[in-house]
Enzyme design. Structure first.
Site, short mmCIF file in Angstrom:
data_model
loop_
_atom_site.label_atom_id
_atom_site.label_comp_id
_atom_site.label_asym_id
_atom_site.label_seq_id
_atom_site.Cartn_x
_atom_site.Cartn_y
_atom_site.Cartn_z
N THR A 164 -56.18 -1.69 43.18
CA THR A 164 -56.06 -0.22 43.27
C THR A 164 -56.51 0.42 41.97
O THR A 164 -56.88 1.58 41.95
CB THR A 164 -54.61 0.20 43.57
OG1 THR A 164 -53.72 -0.38 42.61
CG2 THR A 164 -54.20 -0.21 44.97
N HIS B 263 -50.94 -9.92 50.61
CA HIS B 263 -51.61 -9.44 49.40
C HIS B 263 -52.40 -10.51 48.67
O HIS B 263 -52.98 -10.22 47.62
CB HIS B 263 -50.58 -8.87 48.42
CG HIS B 263 -50.06 -7.52 48.80
ND1 HIS B 263 -50.73 -6.34 48.53
CD2 HIS B 263 -48.92 -7.15 49.43
CE1 HIS B 263 -50.04 -5.33 48.96
NE2 HIS B 263 -48.93 -5.78 49.53
N ARG C 189 -52.94 -7.38 35.21
CA ARG C 189 -52.19 -8.59 34.94
C ARG C 189 -53.13 -9.68 34.45
O ARG C 189 -54.24 -9.84 34.97
CB ARG C 189 -51.47 -9.03 36.22
CG ARG C 189 -50.66 -10.28 36.14
CD ARG C 189 -49.77 -10.39 37.38
NE ARG C 189 -50.51 -10.21 38.61
CZ ARG C 189 -51.03 -11.21 39.33
NH1 ARG C 189 -50.90 -12.47 38.91
NH2 ARG C 189 -51.66 -10.98 40.46
#
Length: 822
Positions: A668, A369, A561
């Site tokens: 996403t 990721h 984030r």
């Protein structure tokens, strides 16, 4: 505005019989489980009763699915993830079962409002951001596609912290999501596994003369299972999310307690339970590092022991594991599972090393990721040797045999051998968990086309040259049903009325919207759905932060984030420059904007927390300045979670996806925004590249350096003074920050931040600022032409069906897991 059930998911209007049945079920649960009558029941009591009544409808298909998996001897998929950001489950369960309107009517008959009650459900604090939400989306799609799957993670008591903003600063508090119980889970006290730490390893000779290794641990913690059913679309198949809670084998040392040492008597319990206490404890100290590793091994070991138990019950032959089991490692957090499976196969089940390694590689696959070196975990060898001595032995042997094979095949380049070693010998010896995950897996996937290519070229360059067919791409996807039916009822209702309810069975039907993109009436209806969501968000903004925002303004949203590479700072500096522009040109017709930020900074990440403070300082100044005449508002919404995202995303006009190119693996949120009719402003990074390819260049606002240009710029140096001098807007914005315009109480508050940006602009904010400004000007121009804007928003929704998690999971199943799908 709520979505009519009959038009949305192709079921008939809730029958009177079904409504009466649900009403009786809720009353029964209220009476016999909650222990209240109608007169004394609180809103939370009604929520528990309704949730349990809904859960009852899930249990039968859940048991049937498990039975079918055994009877058909199905290959099983196990998804190991440190995070599962599942969000609220009541409406999710009702939607997938097709019971939303029936439950609404049943509760109405009881004098209860379903929409008001749903707000009482806490978000399960089991994740941080995209990684955890992706895992939840994938669990939903695996159930929908009828894949026999189990998700494994940790049942955190508090999970990620609850964020509050006080005087503009982030403060962290425990997220007490379990304070009133969790109606969705089933405790499984009979399913317990011993998880061992420390001690030493002894050699022993078996009867046949072979050498065996016996681990004598110094500490044992118990992993106790809690199951949550995950229901797929239309309730045809239900999978399991199994979370592990840590406890001490002996909760109390009676000898110490009776001697008056009450705290010492509970020390073992507190040490054990700390493992499942919080998500991502700070690893800035040796104790924090140890707790992180304990967490990761705890859930990996419990999960592997559990799936092997299930496999042996089903087949009785450990050698068939790879043919019946697929294990997906979601990032490097569960990578210690590679060594743990080897330990279980060799030490517990008595397999020869070579056979065990072949089974391990054939069973595991690994999703990468990130390209950030700090996110590719590594653990000090000394810590591993002390905490997991047997696993360190296994890792050493795996590494030695791996390097020997390479040398035997003609690889002698010392640099290559050092790069592909599991042990990093620089700056203190560390175990590279990314390398362990790669070597122990048969497939490694990136999560967008660009990211996968960069994985091949950067972090796993040498591995890719040695194993050129191992890295594949699997672009992320989202559960489009949740992000339409549950998050955006106005738009979902319009889609159902226009295309038909089949769109929720197959997102490919979204493409049928294209023929309405120029239809003036449909544009008005599409805009009305967006307006309803913006008005709802405006009310929430006023409730949460006491700021009034105009739903007629352009809602410019960045929610994720807080991290320097995601470049919230670029957005804040644009806000400052825009503020200065409006002040300097009072006669110019500016597009009214509301800048909306949300996201959490890691508790120990000072720079990210300083960016949050700056955003709030800018908001305080801008929102109080009457000279702006309401043309600009700035909002930071605290405690970002799934439920808040479900309110913000449907209301967004502009989606900020502005990370430094080459640093965002996929994203996403960008997919959810586009699905809900927001236009993207972004760099050519992550899945933005693929979104651009599908929505069309004219329906997205791309700016900034490419990934290749970023690397070239960094190679030339990251001193930003020249770029700042070339951008008067940026220079003036930075000067205002440095002079304390937004921090009159502490004019030096941001001096270090400005200096860092000026002399060490690693994330290339200065290089991209002018391009970003121009892209925002293009946004304004498009917004002024509302017909063109609405056309683009409709086409975004129409063209993003490919970003469904159903598609992503189908690809995993067919190309990595080798398992059939419905």
């Amino acid at each position: 505005m709520d979505l009519p059930h009959s038009t949305a998911i192709a079921t008939t209007t809730a029958s009177d019989a079904l409504v009466r049945e649900l009403s009786a079920d809720v009353l029964r649960r209220l009476t016999y489980t909650v222990g209240k009558d109608v007169a004394s029941a609180s809103p939370r009591d009604w929520f528990i009763a309704a949730s349990l009544a809904t859960r009852d409808r899930i249990v039968e298909p859940w048991l049937a699915s498990n039975k079918r998996n055994y009877q058909q001897d199905r290959r099983r998929v196990y998804y190991l993830s440190l995070e599962f950001l599942v969000g609220r489950l009541l409406i999710d369960g009702l939607t997938n079962l097709g019971l939303t309107e029936a439950m609404r009517a049943a509760l109405k008959d009881l004098g209860v409002d379903l929409d008001a009650m749903r707000e009482l459900e806490p978000d399960a604090a089991l994740g941080n951001g995209g990684l955890g939400r992706l895992a939840a989306c994938f669990m939903d799609s695996m159930a929908t596609l009828e894949i026999a799957a189990v998700g494994y993670g940790i049942r955190y008591d508090h999970g990620l912290f609850r964020q509050t903003i006080k005087d503009g600063w982030q403060h962290e508090y425990p997220e007490d999501w379990l304070a009133f119980g969790n109606p969705w889970e089933f405790p499984r006290p009979e399913i317990v596994y011993d998880i061992c730490f420390g001690g030493h390893v002894e050699g022993a000779r078996l009867a046949d003369g072979a050498l065996a290794h016996v681990w004598r641990p110094a500490e044992t913690v118990e992993a106790v299972a809690y199951d949550t059913p995950v229901v797929g679309w239309r309730g045809k198949h239900v999978n399991t999310l199994r979370l592990w809670s840590a406890r001490a084998p002996d909760p109390l040392r009676l000898d110490a307690f009776n001697a008056g040492d009450y705290l010492g008597a509970q020390a073992d319990q507190m040490r054990a339970e700390s493992i499942s206490k919080v998500l991502y404890p700070s690893d800035s100290t040796p104790a924090g590092q140890e707790l992180r590793l304990r967490q990761e091994y705890f859930f990996a070991s419990a999960s592997l022991q559990d799936l092997i138990r299930r496999h042996m019950k089903q087949t009785g032959d450990i050698r068939k594991l790879a043919s019946k089991v697929a294990i997906q490692l979601n990032d490097t957090h569960p990578a210690i599972g590679v060594a743990e499976l080897m330990r279980l196969l060799v030490d517990v089940h008595g397999l020869e090393w070579k056979e065990a390694w072949e089974i391990t590689q054939a069973t595991f696959s690994y999703t990468n990721h990130t390209l950030l070196p700090e996110a590719l975990e590594s653990w000090p060898v000394a810590l591993m040797e002390r905490l997991l001595p047997r696993h360190m032995q296994i890792i050493y042997l795996v590494n030695a045999l791996h390097l020997d094979r390479l040398r035997d095949s003609g690889v002698h380049d010392a640099g290559v051998l050092a790069n592909v070693s599991l042990i990093d010998e620089h700056s203190g010896r560390h175990v590279r968990m990314g390398n362990l995950a790669f070597l122990g897996s048969h497939k490694i996937n990136g999560v967008s086309a660009l990211h996968t290519q960069l994985v091949k070229e950067t972090v796993f360059r040498d591995y890719h040259k040695l194993y050129p067919r191992r890295i594949v791409n699997k672009t992320n996807g989202v559960t489009f049903r949740r992000w339409l039916l549950e998050a955006n009822p106005p738009l979902a209702g319009l889609l159902a009325q226009t295309i038909g309810p089949r769109v929720f069975d197959d997102p490919a039907h979204l493409s049928e919207l294209e023929r309405y993109a120029d239809d003036a009436d449909f544009q008005q209806r599409f805009a009305a759905a967006k307006r309803a969501n913006k008005e709802r968000l405006a009310r929430l903004v006023f409730e949460r932060v006491d700021a009034k925002v105009d739903a007629n303004a352009l809602f410019d949203v960045q929610i994720k984030r807080i991290h320097e590479y995601k470049r919230q700072l670029l957005n804040v500096l644009h806000t400052i420059a825009l503020y200065q522009d409006i002040k300097a040109q009072p006669s110019r017709a500016f597009v009214p904007r509301v800048k909306i930020f949300a996201g959490k900074a890691a508790a120990s990440y000072h720079q990210a927390k300083l960016i949050i403070k700056l955003a709030n300082d800018v908001a305080r100044v801008v929102n109080a300045d009457e000279d702006l005449r309401g043309l600009l508002k700035v909002v930071f919404l605290p405690n970002y979670n799934v439920s808040l995202a479900e309110r913000i995303i449907p209301a967004a006009d502009l989606s900020e996806q502005i990370s430094t190119a080459g640093m965002e693996a996929s994203g996403t949120g960008n997919m959810k925004f586009a699905l809900n009719g927001a236009l993207t402003i972004g760099t050519l990074d992550g899945a933005n590249v693929e979104i651009k390819e599908r929505v069309g260049d004219e329906n997205i606002f791309i700016f900034g350096l490419t990934a290749a240009e970023v690397e070239h710029s960094r190679a030339k140096g990251i001193d930003a003074r020249e770029a700042i001098e070339a951008s008067p807007r940026l220079g003036e914005a930075l000067q205002a920050v440095a002079m304390g315009v937004f921090s009159p109480d502490d004019r030096n508050r941001y001096a270090q931040l400005v200096d860092a940006l000026t002399y060490y602009d690693h994330f290339l904010i200065s290089k991209d600022f002018e391009s970003y400004w121009d892209a925002q000007e293009a946004v304004d121009a498009r917004w002024r032409d509302q017909k063109a804007w609405r056309r683009a928003t409709i086409l975004n929704t129409a063209r993003v069906a490919w970003f469904s998690s159903d598609r992503a999971i189908r690809e995993y199943a067919e190309e990595i897991w080798n398992t059939p799908v419905a």
